[in-house]
Design a protein around this motif. Structure first.
Motif, PDB file in Angstrom:
ATOM      1  N   ASP A   1      10.176  -4.027  -6.714  1.00  0.00           N
ATOM      2  CA  ASP A   1      10.935  -3.076  -7.524  1.00  0.00           C
ATOM      3  C   ASP A   1      10.057  -2.395  -8.576  1.00  0.00           C
ATOM      4  O   ASP A   1      10.548  -1.658  -9.421  1.00  0.00           O
ATOM      5  N   GLU A   2       8.740  -2.644  -8.480  1.00  0.00           N
ATOM      6  CA  GLU A   2       7.832  -1.943  -9.395  1.00  0.00           C
ATOM      7  C   GLU A   2       6.961  -0.937  -8.624  1.00  0.00           C
ATOM      8  O   GLU A   2       5.977  -0.420  -9.159  1.00  0.00           O
ATOM      9  N   ALA A   3       7.322  -0.667  -7.364  1.00  0.00           N
ATOM     10  CA  ALA A   3       6.503   0.227  -6.543  1.00  0.00           C
ATOM     11  C   ALA A   3       6.416   1.624  -7.170  1.00  0.00           C
ATOM     12  O   ALA A   3       5.369   2.277  -7.134  1.00  0.00           O
ATOM     13  N   GLY A   4       7.510   2.065  -7.778  1.00  0.00           N
ATOM     14  CA  GLY A   4       7.516   3.396  -8.407  1.00  0.00           C
ATOM     15  C   GLY A   4       6.560   3.440  -9.595  1.00  0.00           C
ATOM     16  O   GLY A   4       5.783   4.388  -9.758  1.00  0.00           O
ATOM     17  N   ASN A   5       6.603   2.401 -10.409  1.00  0.00           N
ATOM     18  CA  ASN A   5       5.721   2.338 -11.574  1.00  0.00           C
ATOM     19  C   ASN A   5       4.250   2.294 -11.138  1.00  0.00           C
ATOM     20  O   ASN A   5       3.389   2.951 -11.742  1.00  0.00           O
ATOM     21  N   PHE A   6       3.982   1.559 -10.069  1.00  0.00           N
ATOM     22  CA  PHE A   6       2.602   1.450  -9.569  1.00  0.00           C
ATOM     23  C   PHE A   6       2.135   2.809  -9.026  1.00  0.00           C
ATOM     24  O   PHE A   6       1.005   3.229  -9.268  1.00  0.00           O
ATOM     25  N   ALA A   7       3.022   3.508  -8.315  1.00  0.00           N
ATOM     26  CA  ALA A   7       2.670   4.849  -7.802  1.00  0.00           C
ATOM     27  C   ALA A   7       2.391   5.786  -8.975  1.00  0.00           C
ATOM     28  O   ALA A   7       1.444   6.579  -8.951  1.00  0.00           O
ATOM     29  N   TYR A   8       3.191   5.681 -10.011  1.00  0.00           N
ATOM     30  CA  TYR A   8       3.051   6.543 -11.185  1.00  0.00           C
ATOM     31  C   TYR A   8       1.758   6.252 -11.941  1.00  0.00           C
ATOM     32  O   TYR A   8       1.019   7.150 -12.328  1.00  0.00           O
ATOM     33  N   ARG A   9       1.476   4.965 -12.111  1.00  0.00           N
ATOM     34  CA  ARG A   9       0.302   4.601 -12.920  1.00  0.00           C
ATOM     35  C   ARG A   9      -1.004   4.573 -12.145  1.00  0.00           C
ATOM     36  O   ARG A   9      -2.061   4.925 -12.679  1.00  0.00           O
ATOM     37  N   VAL A  10      -0.954   4.137 -10.881  1.00  0.00           N
ATOM     38  CA  VAL A  10      -2.196   3.947 -10.109  1.00  0.00           C
ATOM     39  C   VAL A  10      -2.343   5.018  -9.018  1.00  0.00           C
ATOM     40  O   VAL A  10      -3.439   5.517  -8.760  1.00  0.00           O
ATOM     41  N   GLY A  11      -1.238   5.336  -8.346  1.00  0.00           N
ATOM     42  CA  GLY A  11      -1.268   6.417  -7.354  1.00  0.00           C
ATOM     43  C   GLY A  11      -1.940   6.053  -6.044  1.00  0.00           C
ATOM     44  O   GLY A  11      -2.459   6.922  -5.341  1.00  0.00           O
ATOM     45  N   LEU A  12      -1.922   4.762  -5.693  1.00  0.00           N
ATOM     46  CA  LEU A  12      -2.554   4.327  -4.445  1.00  0.00           C
ATOM     47  C   LEU A  12      -1.633   3.355  -3.703  1.00  0.00           C
ATOM     48  O   LEU A  12      -0.866   2.633  -4.341  1.00  0.00           O
TER      49      LEU A  12
ATOM     50  N   VAL B   1      -7.932   3.238  -1.058  1.00  0.00           N
ATOM     51  CA  VAL B   1      -8.217   4.657  -1.263  1.00  0.00           C
ATOM     52  C   VAL B   1      -8.573   5.183   0.132  1.00  0.00           C
ATOM     53  O   VAL B   1      -9.702   4.978   0.593  1.00  0.00           O
ATOM     54  N   PRO B   2      -7.599   5.781   0.853  1.00  0.00           N
ATOM     55  CA  PRO B   2      -7.846   6.124   2.251  1.00  0.00           C
ATOM     56  C   PRO B   2      -9.103   6.972   2.431  1.00  0.00           C
ATOM     57  O   PRO B   2      -9.359   7.901   1.662  1.00  0.00           O
ATOM     58  N   GLY B   3      -9.895   6.588   3.420  1.00  0.00           N
ATOM     59  CA  GLY B   3     -11.131   7.327   3.707  1.00  0.00           C
ATOM     60  C   GLY B   3     -12.304   6.919   2.829  1.00  0.00           C
ATOM     61  O   GLY B   3     -13.419   7.397   3.022  1.00  0.00           O
ATOM     62  N   GLN B   4     -12.070   6.030   1.845  1.00  0.00           N
ATOM     63  CA  GLN B   4     -13.157   5.715   0.912  1.00  0.00           C
ATOM     64  C   GLN B   4     -13.368   4.234   0.587  1.00  0.00           C
ATOM     65  O   GLN B   4     -14.426   3.680   0.829  1.00  0.00           O
ATOM     66  N   PHE B   5     -12.339   3.613  -0.013  1.00  0.00           N
ATOM     67  CA  PHE B   5     -12.546   2.273  -0.561  1.00  0.00           C
ATOM     68  C   PHE B   5     -11.322   1.374  -0.361  1.00  0.00           C
ATOM     69  O   PHE B   5     -10.208   1.868  -0.229  1.00  0.00           O
ATOM     70  N   SER B   6     -11.561   0.069  -0.425  1.00  0.00           N
ATOM     71  CA  SER B   6     -10.471  -0.876  -0.660  1.00  0.00           C
ATOM     72  C   SER B   6     -10.877  -1.685  -1.895  1.00  0.00           C
ATOM     73  O   SER B   6     -12.068  -1.935  -2.117  1.00  0.00           O
ATOM     74  N   VAL B   7      -9.905  -2.067  -2.674  1.00  0.00           N
ATOM     75  CA  VAL B   7     -10.163  -2.744  -3.951  1.00  0.00           C
ATOM     76  C   VAL B   7      -9.268  -3.960  -4.058  1.00  0.00           C
ATOM     77  O   VAL B   7      -8.108  -3.901  -3.643  1.00  0.00           O
ATOM     78  N   CYS B   8      -9.782  -5.032  -4.647  1.00  0.00           N
ATOM     79  CA  CYS B   8      -8.899  -6.151  -4.982  1.00  0.00           C
ATOM     80  C   CYS B   8      -9.178  -6.594  -6.405  1.00  0.00           C
ATOM     81  O   CYS B   8     -10.336  -6.742  -6.804  1.00  0.00           O
ATOM     82  N   VAL B   9      -8.102  -6.757  -7.162  1.00  0.00           N
ATOM     83  CA  VAL B   9      -8.226  -7.255  -8.524  1.00  0.00           C
ATOM     84  C   VAL B   9      -7.395  -8.534  -8.626  1.00  0.00           C
ATOM     85  O   VAL B   9      -6.403  -8.686  -7.913  1.00  0.00           O
ATOM     86  N   TRP B  10      -7.819  -9.449  -9.464  1.00  0.00           N
ATOM     87  CA  TRP B  10      -7.091 -10.723  -9.600  1.00  0.00           C
ATOM     88  C   TRP B  10      -7.049 -11.179 -11.041  1.00  0.00           C
ATOM     89  O   TRP B  10      -8.088 -11.243 -11.713  1.00  0.00           O
ATOM     90  N   SER B  11      -5.853 -11.464 -11.497  1.00  0.00           N
ATOM     91  CA  SER B  11      -5.610 -12.079 -12.805  1.00  0.00           C
ATOM     92  C   SER B  11      -4.262 -12.782 -12.653  1.00  0.00           C
ATOM     93  O   SER B  11      -3.258 -12.135 -12.356  1.00  0.00           O
ATOM     94  N   PRO B  12      -4.220 -14.114 -12.784  1.00  0.00           N
ATOM     95  CA  PRO B  12      -3.014 -14.860 -12.378  1.00  0.00           C
ATOM     96  C   PRO B  12      -1.753 -14.621 -13.194  1.00  0.00           C
ATOM     97  O   PRO B  12      -0.665 -14.907 -12.715  1.00  0.00           O
TER      98      PRO B  12
ATOM     99  N   GLU C   1      -5.127   0.866 -12.829  1.00  0.00           N
ATOM    100  CA  GLU C   1      -4.773   2.142 -13.468  1.00  0.00           C
ATOM    101  C   GLU C   1      -6.025   2.795 -14.083  1.00  0.00           C
ATOM    102  O   GLU C   1      -6.299   3.977 -13.895  1.00  0.00           O
ATOM    103  N   LEU C   2      -6.815   1.967 -14.791  1.00  0.00           N
ATOM    104  CA  LEU C   2      -8.036   2.504 -15.426  1.00  0.00           C
ATOM    105  C   LEU C   2      -9.017   2.995 -14.366  1.00  0.00           C
ATOM    106  O   LEU C   2      -9.625   4.059 -14.506  1.00  0.00           O
ATOM    107  N   LEU C   3      -9.146   2.216 -13.296  1.00  0.00           N
ATOM    108  CA  LEU C   3     -10.089   2.574 -12.239  1.00  0.00           C
ATOM    109  C   LEU C   3      -9.686   3.899 -11.583  1.00  0.00           C
ATOM    110  O   LEU C   3     -10.524   4.801 -11.414  1.00  0.00           O
ATOM    111  N   SER C   4      -8.410   4.032 -11.241  1.00  0.00           N
ATOM    112  CA  SER C   4      -7.998   5.256 -10.542  1.00  0.00           C
ATOM    113  C   SER C   4      -8.090   6.463 -11.471  1.00  0.00           C
ATOM    114  O   SER C   4      -8.464   7.560 -11.053  1.00  0.00           O
TER     115      SER C   4
ATOM    116  N   TRP D   1      -9.173   8.650  -8.443  1.00  0.00           N
ATOM    117  CA  TRP D   1      -8.565   8.240  -7.181  1.00  0.00           C
ATOM    118  C   TRP D   1      -7.054   8.378  -7.252  1.00  0.00           C
ATOM    119  O   TRP D   1      -6.422   7.888  -8.167  1.00  0.00           O
ATOM    120  N   SER D   2      -6.465   8.983  -6.226  1.00  0.00           N
ATOM    121  CA  SER D   2      -5.013   9.017  -6.104  1.00  0.00           C
ATOM    122  C   SER D   2      -4.689   9.646  -4.756  1.00  0.00           C
ATOM    123  O   SER D   2      -5.431  10.495  -4.283  1.00  0.00           O
TER     124      SER D   2
END
Ligand SMILES: NC(=O)CC[C@H](N)C(=O)O
Length: 311
Positions: free
Chosen positions: A248-259, A273-284, A300-303, A308-309
Motif C-alpha cells: 500500500d506504499e507503492a504510490g509513495n515509492f513511485a512518487y519518491r523514487v520513480g522506479l 533502472v530498465p536498460g541500465q542498472f539494478s540496485v539493492c539497499v538494506w536497512s532492517p 530516493e536520493l540515488l534516483s 533515474w526514473s
C-alpha cells in the motif's frame, strides 16, 4: 578514462548517500511478528548497484546476507511465468491492492482471487502453481536464485523458515480461504512450507542486485548466460513491481523514487533502472507499511541525484 571516473563518482555517491541516511536509523522498527527476524542487528546499512556493463559498486554492509522475505515473490513469479506463461492470470490479478501485504479483507470480497503476486495471498497462489510443477519446489527456487545471483552459496535460513511456519496463522488463513473458493490445488501446509522457504533465503545486497540484473537487461542474465524471460515479459514484471512492489506504499515509492521496486520485511528493497542498472539497499528497520525506512530514503536520493526514473 571516463569509465574509471564514472566508477569513482558512483562509489563516492553511494558512500555519501549512506552517510546521509544513517541518522534515520532508530526511527523505524525491525519486524518482530516473525520471532526469528526480531533479533537482527538494527543498525546495519548497505547498498549495491549492478550495471548492465557487469560492474558492481557497493557501500556499507553490502556483502552481509539477510532474510530476503517478500523480495522472493519476484523470483517465484518469474519461475511461474517461465513455465506457465499468461495462464497464471486466471488465478490472480495484476492490479495494485492498496492494502497491507497480509490483508485478508479484499480476498473474501474478491472470491479468493488475490489482486497481485506481490501481496502474501498472491504469492501463495504462485507458490501453489510452482508446487504443481516442481518435485522439490524449495530446492528449485534455491538453485534458481543461485544461478541468477551467480552465488552458489545462497542458502535458506531454516531457523527463519521454521519460525515463520510456527507463526503461520495469517498466511494459513489466506491459503485456506483461497482453497475454499477452489483457488488452491495442493495441500495448504506443504505450499506454506515452500513459501516460507523462499522468504527465508539469505542473500546480500550484492547477490540481490546481481540476481535482479536480468530485469534491467531485457530478461537476459549475463553471468549465467540465461534468457530468463522475454523482453516483453520483463517489461510486464517491471510494471507489476512499479504498481504493486511496495504494497500500500507503492504510490509513495513511485512518487519518491520513480522506479520499479520490491521490498521485504527483512529490510531489503530492490529497484530496477530498465536498460541500465539494478540496485539493492538494506536497512532492517521498517516504516508502518513494512518497508525499509532508510532504504526508501537512500533510493530516493540515488534516483534524484542520478536522474533515474521511469516516469
Ligand atoms: N512483506 C513481507 O516481506 C512478508 C513476508 C513474510 N514471510 C510473511 O509472509 O509475512
Amino acid at each position: 578514462m571516463p569509465d574509471a571516473l564514472a566508477s569513482l563518482s558512483m562509489q563516492a555517491l553511494l558512500n555519501e548517500i549512506l552517510d546521509e541516511v544513517r541518522p534515520l536509523i532508530g526511527q523505524g522498527k525491525v519486524a518482530d511478528y516473525i520471532p526469528a527476524l526480531a533479533s537482527v542487528v538494527p543498525d546495519q546499512l548497505g547498498i549495491a548497484v549492478y550495471g548492465n556493463d557487469g560492474q558492481v559498486h557497493v557501500a556499507g554492509d553490502a556483502r552481509t546476507p539477510f532474510s530476503i522475505q517478500s523480495i522472493s515473490k519476484v523470483f517465484s513469479l518469474v519461475q511461474a511465468i517461465g513455465h506457465s506463461g499468461e495462464s497464471i492470470w486466471q488465478r490472480l490479478g495484476h492490479e495494485p491492492s492498496g492494502q497491507p501485504f497480509n490483508s485478508l479483507v479484499q480476498l473474501e470480497f474478491e472470491r479468493g482471487k488475490p489482486r497481485n503476486p506481490f501481496i502474501n495471498a498472491g504469492a501463495l497462489v504462485i507458490c501453489d502453481i510452482n508446487q504443481s510443477r516442481y518435485a522439490a519446489p524449495a530446492l528449485s527456487m534455491r538453485d534458481f536464485v543461485r544461478r541468477l545471483s551467480g552465488n552458489p552459496e545462497v542458502t535458506v535460513d531454516n531457523h527463519v523458515a521454521e519460525s515463520e511456519y510456527q507463526h503461520r496463522a495469517r498466511n494459513a488463513a489466506a491459503a485456506y480461504l483461497m482453497q475454499s473458493f477452489g483457488n488452491f490445488h495442493n495441500e495448504v501446509e506443504a505450499v506454506l512450507r515452500s513459501y516460507f522457504s523462499c522468504c527465508a533465503l539469505r542473500m546480500s545486497c550484492v547477490d540481490l542486485a546481481r540476481a535482479f540484473g536480468f530485469l534491467a537487461n531485457e530478461g537476459f542474465c549475463q553471468h549465467s548466460g540465461e534468457q530468463v524471460l522475454s523482453p516483453r515479459q520483463t517489461k510486464q514484471i517491471n510494471a507489476i513491481m512499479a504498481t504493486s512492489g511496495l504494497y500500500d506504499e507503492a504510490g509513495n515509492f513511485a512518487y519518491r523514487v520513480g522506479l520499479p521496486g520490491k521490498s521485504g520485511v527483512g529490510g531489503g528493497i530492490v529497484a530496477v533502472v530498465p536498460g541500465q542498472f539494478s540496485v539493492c539497499v538494506w536497512s532492517p528497520e521498517l516504516n508502518a507499511a513494512g518497508n525499509s525506512l532508510a532504504g526508501i530514503k537512500a533510493l530516493e536520493l540515488l534516483s534524484e541525484r542520478i536522474g533515474w526514473s521511469v516516469f
